[in-house]
Write an enzyme that holds these catalytic residues in place. Structure first.
Site, PDB file in Angstrom:
ATOM      1  N   ASP A 229     -35.039 -18.674  21.995  1.00  0.00           N
ATOM      2  CA  ASP A 229     -34.025 -19.127  22.948  1.00  0.00           C
ATOM      3  C   ASP A 229     -34.446 -20.452  23.569  1.00  0.00           C
ATOM      4  OD1 ASP A 229     -32.069 -19.443  24.838  1.00  0.00           O
ATOM      5  OD2 ASP A 229     -32.645 -17.720  26.057  1.00  0.00           O
TER       6      ASP A 229
ATOM      7  N   ASP B   5     -28.597 -24.647  24.498  1.00  0.00           N
ATOM      8  CA  ASP B   5     -28.993 -23.252  24.639  1.00  0.00           C
ATOM      9  C   ASP B   5     -28.675 -22.455  23.376  1.00  0.00           C
ATOM     10  OD1 ASP B   5     -29.710 -20.776  25.611  1.00  0.00           O
ATOM     11  OD2 ASP B   5     -27.918 -20.511  26.828  1.00  0.00           O
TER      12      ASP B   5
END
Length: 505
Positions: free
Chosen positions: A318, A116
């Site tokens: 992201d 992430d």
């Protein structure tokens, strides 16, 4: 006096002379006949002999010299990856995230963690009541919980550490607590910080293993999406803050302050720490807000097909978000322009589908003809959305193709679907985002993105997604063929991904 090894360093030899009474300099290739005669006259021998021009050894020697220069420019440090290999895998049944295998502690225990770039902290679930229980069929999978007392190299992070951001809450314990709250509704992880070793491997011709002392969270309580399959074995934050693993590796001088991720269209990817990309990649500046640092860039225009709209919006890259979220005006421009150029029947609104623009597929269609989508960035480079769609099974033998963009009220987030088919370089040292259309099984001759020798090329595999919008869990992604992944010399990887195959399908 030059030795034979020193002779290998320069690609060109500089020779001083006098031409017409004036000093002059001549350049000669290091494998040229004149340089060879000069070296032979002085008794210098080249290990392995002099390569013939144009031959394999000749080209290999030049490539080796270029590789040496590239490593020298990076401080002599080859890129690093996880000791279990540099492969990542997108898993639809586990929160639709890209996962990698990481090993920590002494003795080492392996965890399958979600990757992430939208958050900073690496955390693992500790033995706790508020963690996601492992699937019942996953008894032979890597360790589900990290237990500090079982690692001889584990130590708690004290409250006076520079990394401790919750010192005011240290009164009840001598260990530094943490709490990470995520954008997804009611999603968080909390516990305390620990230090332990992370096992890594160099990405070069002769991989070497090393242990890096890092900091991560010992997660005692998870909420929200983490209780619903997302990252059940931990989350590997790759953000900008100093507590992230890329930051720690750079602070320790183990790698350049950069890393890359490649997102294959078959769901297989790669991750490489210290990789700064290649000289032919596209680039744009990162807009890093020091108070809330993220991998944000400025978009100056959007192209849908041959139509370009000038606009200026900030967006975050992201990898922890499966789909792309856009607010107006960007959302309306892309979706309207996309719909106007698609020659297919639009699917009726379906509350189970989080996307507004979906189209019916016939039994003979795998996808539909769609216009290209590109994002123009500061500097003029175009970021291509190579595969922005999602095929969804509505019911047996009934499928729809959706433009996988979700309308946002405020934030603009480029999710994994827009990064598919691209190698993305998060260069924090130069403060740029780089990208290049890339096959994740290839190497880059200009600055190689190594493919770890422990990973072989898998067959076609097409899982998709990430942070799952409400309602999407009732639908099933369609892959072009069943997943079959084979890994050399690593029975743990083989077992893990065969297990995933059984869980998903």
């Amino acid at each position: 006096m030059l030795t034979a090894s020193q002779l290998l360093l320069p690609a060109l030899l500089l020779v001083a002379g006098v031409a017409g009474g004036a000093p002059s300099l001549e350049f000669h290739h290091r494998f040229s006949a004149r340089v060879r005669r000069w070296a032979d006259s002085r008794g210098h021998e080249l290990p392995g002999g002099w390569p013939s021009p144009g031959g394999f050894a000749y080209v290999a020697a030049l490539a080796g010299h270029d590789r040496h220069r590239a490593l020298s420019a990076a401080g002599g440090r080859p890129p690093l990856t996880f000791s279990e290999g540099n492969a990542t895998l997108k898993v639809s049944n586990l929160g639709f995230l890209h996962y990698a295998l990481v090993t920590v502690g002494t003795p080492g225990h392996t965890f399958m963690v979600a990757l992430d770039t939208g958050s900073d902290l690496f955390w693992l679930p500790c033995q706790c009541d508020g963690c996601t229980p492992p699937p019942s069929s996953a008894a032979s999978a890597p360790a589900s919980f990290y237990i500090p007392s079982l690692s001889s190299t584990s130590q708690a992070v004290p409250c006076n550490s520079d990394f401790c951001g919750l010192r005011k809450e240290c009164s009840k314990t001598s260990s530094c607590p943490y709490k990470m709250v995520y954008v997804s509704a009611d999603t968080s992880s909390s516990g305390f910080l620990v230090e332990d070793v992370l096992y890594l491997s160099t990405e070069d011709t002769h991989p070497q293993f090393l242990k890096a002392q890092i900091m991560f969270g010992c997660g005692e309580v998870q909420t929200g999406s983490f209780l619903d399959a997302a990252a059940p074995n931990g989350l590997f934050g790759l953000g900008v803050d100093m507590i992230s693993v890329p930051s720690i590796l750079a602070q320790k001088g183990l790698t350049s302050n950069s890393f890359s991720m490649c997102f294959g269209r078959d769901g297989i990817g790669r991750i490489s720490f210290g990789d700064q990309g290649s000289s032919d990649q596209e680039e744009t500046p990162l807009d890093i807000n020091q108070k809330h640092p993220t991998y944000a860039i400025t978009i100056t225009g959007i192209a849908v097909g041959n139509n370009l709209m000038d606009l200026e919006v900030s967006t975050i890259f992201d990898t922890g978000t499966s789909f792309t979220y856009l607010a107006d005006p960007a959302y309306t421009y892309i979706t309207d322009g996309f719909h106007s150029q698609v020659q297919a029947n639009r699917h009726a609104a379906d509350s189970r589908i989080p996307f507004e623009y979906c189209y019916d597929l016939s039994s003979s269609e795998a996808r539909i003809q769609t216009p290209s989508i590109s994002l123009r960035t500061v500097g003029g480079s175009l970021f291509p959305a190579i595969d922005p769609g999602q095929v969804i099974s509505i019911q047996q033998h009934e499928y729809v193709y959706c433009l996988a963009i979700v309308k946002s009220t405020k934030l603009n987030i480029i999710g994994q679907n827009f990064m598919t088919g691209v190698r993305v370089v998060f260069d924090r040292e130069r403060k740029i985002l780089g990208w290049k259309k890339f096959n994740c099984y290839d190497t880059d001759s200009l600055n190689p993105l190594s493919i770890n020798s422990r990973n072989s090329t898998p067959e076609n595999y097409s899982p998709q997604e990430t942070k799952n919008p409400a309602g999407a869990s009732q639908l099933r992604h369609v892959s072009s063929s069943p997943p079959l992944v084979w890994w050399h010399n690593n029975s743990l990887l083989l077992m893990m991904f065969v297990l995933l195959h059984l869980l998903i399908f």
